[in-house]
Design a protein around this motif. Structure first.
Motif, PDB file in Angstrom:
ATOM      1  N   VAL A 150      34.525 -27.210  -6.771  1.00 43.04           N
ATOM      2  CA  VAL A 150      33.442 -26.264  -6.490  1.00 43.04           C
ATOM      3  C   VAL A 150      33.846 -25.292  -5.384  1.00 43.04           C
ATOM      4  O   VAL A 150      33.618 -24.086  -5.490  1.00 43.04           O
ATOM      5  N   ALA A 151      34.477 -25.812  -4.329  1.00 43.53           N
ATOM      6  CA  ALA A 151      34.883 -24.965  -3.202  1.00 43.53           C
ATOM      7  C   ALA A 151      35.992 -23.990  -3.579  1.00 43.53           C
ATOM      8  O   ALA A 151      36.156 -22.949  -2.937  1.00 43.53           O
ATOM      9  N   GLY A 152      36.747 -24.330  -4.612  1.00 48.17           N
ATOM     10  CA  GLY A 152      37.847 -23.459  -5.016  1.00 48.17           C
ATOM     11  C   GLY A 152      39.066 -23.607  -4.137  1.00 48.17           C
ATOM     12  O   GLY A 152      39.949 -22.758  -4.137  1.00 48.17           O
ATOM     13  N   GLU A 153      39.125 -24.716  -3.402  1.00 46.95           N
ATOM     14  CA  GLU A 153      40.300 -24.988  -2.582  1.00 46.95           C
ATOM     15  C   GLU A 153      40.357 -26.467  -2.262  1.00 46.95           C
ATOM     16  O   GLU A 153      39.342 -27.143  -2.150  1.00 46.95           O
ATOM     17  N   GLY A 154      41.562 -26.954  -2.171  1.00 48.07           N
ATOM     18  CA  GLY A 154      41.745 -28.347  -1.802  1.00 48.07           C
ATOM     19  C   GLY A 154      43.089 -28.854  -2.279  1.00 48.07           C
ATOM     20  O   GLY A 154      43.698 -28.295  -3.201  1.00 48.07           O
ATOM     21  N   HIS A 155      43.543 -29.897  -1.618  1.00 49.37           N
ATOM     22  CA  HIS A 155      44.814 -30.540  -1.962  1.00 49.37           C
ATOM     23  C   HIS A 155      44.624 -32.032  -1.750  1.00 49.37           C
ATOM     24  O   HIS A 155      44.436 -32.481  -0.622  1.00 49.37           O
ATOM     25  N   LEU A 156      44.595 -32.789  -2.838  1.00 48.55           N
ATOM     26  CA  LEU A 156      44.424 -34.229  -2.779  1.00 48.55           C
ATOM     27  C   LEU A 156      45.762 -34.883  -3.113  1.00 48.55           C
ATOM     28  O   LEU A 156      46.356 -34.568  -4.148  1.00 48.55           O
ATOM     29  N   THR A 157      46.229 -35.771  -2.266  1.00 47.03           N
ATOM     30  CA  THR A 157      47.504 -36.451  -2.515  1.00 47.03           C
ATOM     31  C   THR A 157      47.262 -37.937  -2.702  1.00 47.03           C
ATOM     32  O   THR A 157      46.285 -38.504  -2.208  1.00 47.03           O
ATOM     33  N   PHE A 158      48.194 -38.572  -3.416  1.00 48.78           N
ATOM     34  CA  PHE A 158      48.116 -40.008  -3.676  1.00 48.78           C
ATOM     35  C   PHE A 158      49.504 -40.501  -4.025  1.00 48.78           C
ATOM     36  O   PHE A 158      50.410 -39.708  -4.308  1.00 48.78           O
ATOM     37  N   SER A 159      49.694 -41.812  -4.016  1.00 48.11           N
ATOM     38  CA  SER A 159      51.041 -42.353  -4.176  1.00 48.11           C
ATOM     39  C   SER A 159      51.318 -42.909  -5.564  1.00 48.11           C
ATOM     40  O   SER A 159      52.469 -43.091  -5.928  1.00 48.11           O
ATOM     41  N   ALA A 160      50.301 -43.194  -6.343  1.00 47.70           N
ATOM     42  CA  ALA A 160      50.526 -43.808  -7.653  1.00 47.70           C
ATOM     43  C   ALA A 160      50.476 -42.761  -8.754  1.00 47.70           C
ATOM     44  O   ALA A 160      49.789 -41.753  -8.646  1.00 47.70           O
ATOM     45  N   GLY A 161      51.230 -43.003  -9.817  1.00 43.12           N
ATOM     46  CA  GLY A 161      51.136 -42.154 -10.989  1.00 43.12           C
ATOM     47  C   GLY A 161      52.304 -41.212 -11.167  1.00 43.12           C
ATOM     48  O   GLY A 161      53.202 -41.125 -10.336  1.00 43.12           O
ATOM     49  N   VAL A 162      52.274 -40.503 -12.276  1.00 40.42           N
ATOM     50  CA  VAL A 162      53.320 -39.555 -12.633  1.00 40.42           C
ATOM     51  C   VAL A 162      53.309 -38.354 -11.698  1.00 40.42           C
ATOM     52  O   VAL A 162      54.358 -37.826 -11.336  1.00 40.42           O
ATOM     53  N   LEU A 163      52.126 -37.934 -11.298  1.00 42.31           N
ATOM     54  CA  LEU A 163      51.978 -36.778 -10.417  1.00 42.31           C
ATOM     55  C   LEU A 163      51.546 -37.245  -9.026  1.00 42.31           C
ATOM     56  O   LEU A 163      50.916 -38.292  -8.884  1.00 42.31           O
ATOM     57  N   ALA A 164      51.884 -36.476  -8.007  1.00 41.14           N
ATOM     58  CA  ALA A 164      51.651 -36.898  -6.626  1.00 41.14           C
ATOM     59  C   ALA A 164      50.442 -36.238  -5.978  1.00 41.14           C
ATOM     60  O   ALA A 164      50.026 -36.655  -4.903  1.00 41.14           O
ATOM     61  N   ALA A 165      49.869 -35.203  -6.606  1.00 42.44           N
ATOM     62  CA  ALA A 165      48.772 -34.490  -5.958  1.00 42.44           C
ATOM     63  C   ALA A 165      48.002 -33.656  -6.970  1.00 42.44           C
ATOM     64  O   ALA A 165      48.481 -33.391  -8.075  1.00 42.44           O
TER      65      ALA A 165
END
Length: 127
Positions: free
Chosen positions: A29-44
């Motif tokens: 909704v905000a149109g901005e953000g960066h979420l990171t995590f350690s599991a999975g094929v993609l990191a963020a």
């Protein structure tokens, strides 16, 4: 949060808690953000406001990032979809797929499967 699947040739599956899906919906909704995590094929997951039209979901393979960009109206609808699946009480999942004439997904958008925090398939009671 975990992103799995084959982002080059298929779809990306999003597995997350209700809180993580709410944070993603807020970023959308905000149109901005960066979420990171350690599991999975993609990191963020990276979210950015763009002119649209609609929402485009893509993958930056070099950075291993799922990118969500789009206009405010399309991002609002995607956020509602994320909140709806997060609040479903019997499990399940939803598909976010483009088709010709789609009202808020841009052509070329990568298909997503978003799992409910209770599990990807509805829970049925046997009688």
């Amino acid at each position: 949060m975990e992103l799995s699947g084959d982002p080059k040739f298929g779809e990306v599956e999003v597995e997350a808690t209700a809180e993580e899906l709410a944070a993603l919906a807020d970023a959308v909704v905000a149109g901005e953000g960066h979420l990171t995590f350690s599991a999975g094929v993609l990191a963020a997951i990276e979210v950015a406001a763009t002119d649209g039209p609609g929402v485009l979901v893509s993958v930056d393979g070099e950075r291993r990032v799922l990118v969500i960009g789009g206009d405010a109206a399309g991002r609002q609808v995607l956020a509602e979809v994320l909140r709806d699946i997060a609040s479903t009480t019997d499990g399940g999942h939803t598909h976010v797929d483009h088709c010709p004439g789609h009202p808020w997904l841009a052509e070329g958008s990568l298909p997503l499967i978003v799992d409910n925090p209770l599990g990807g398939m509805p829970r049925r009671q046997l009688r």
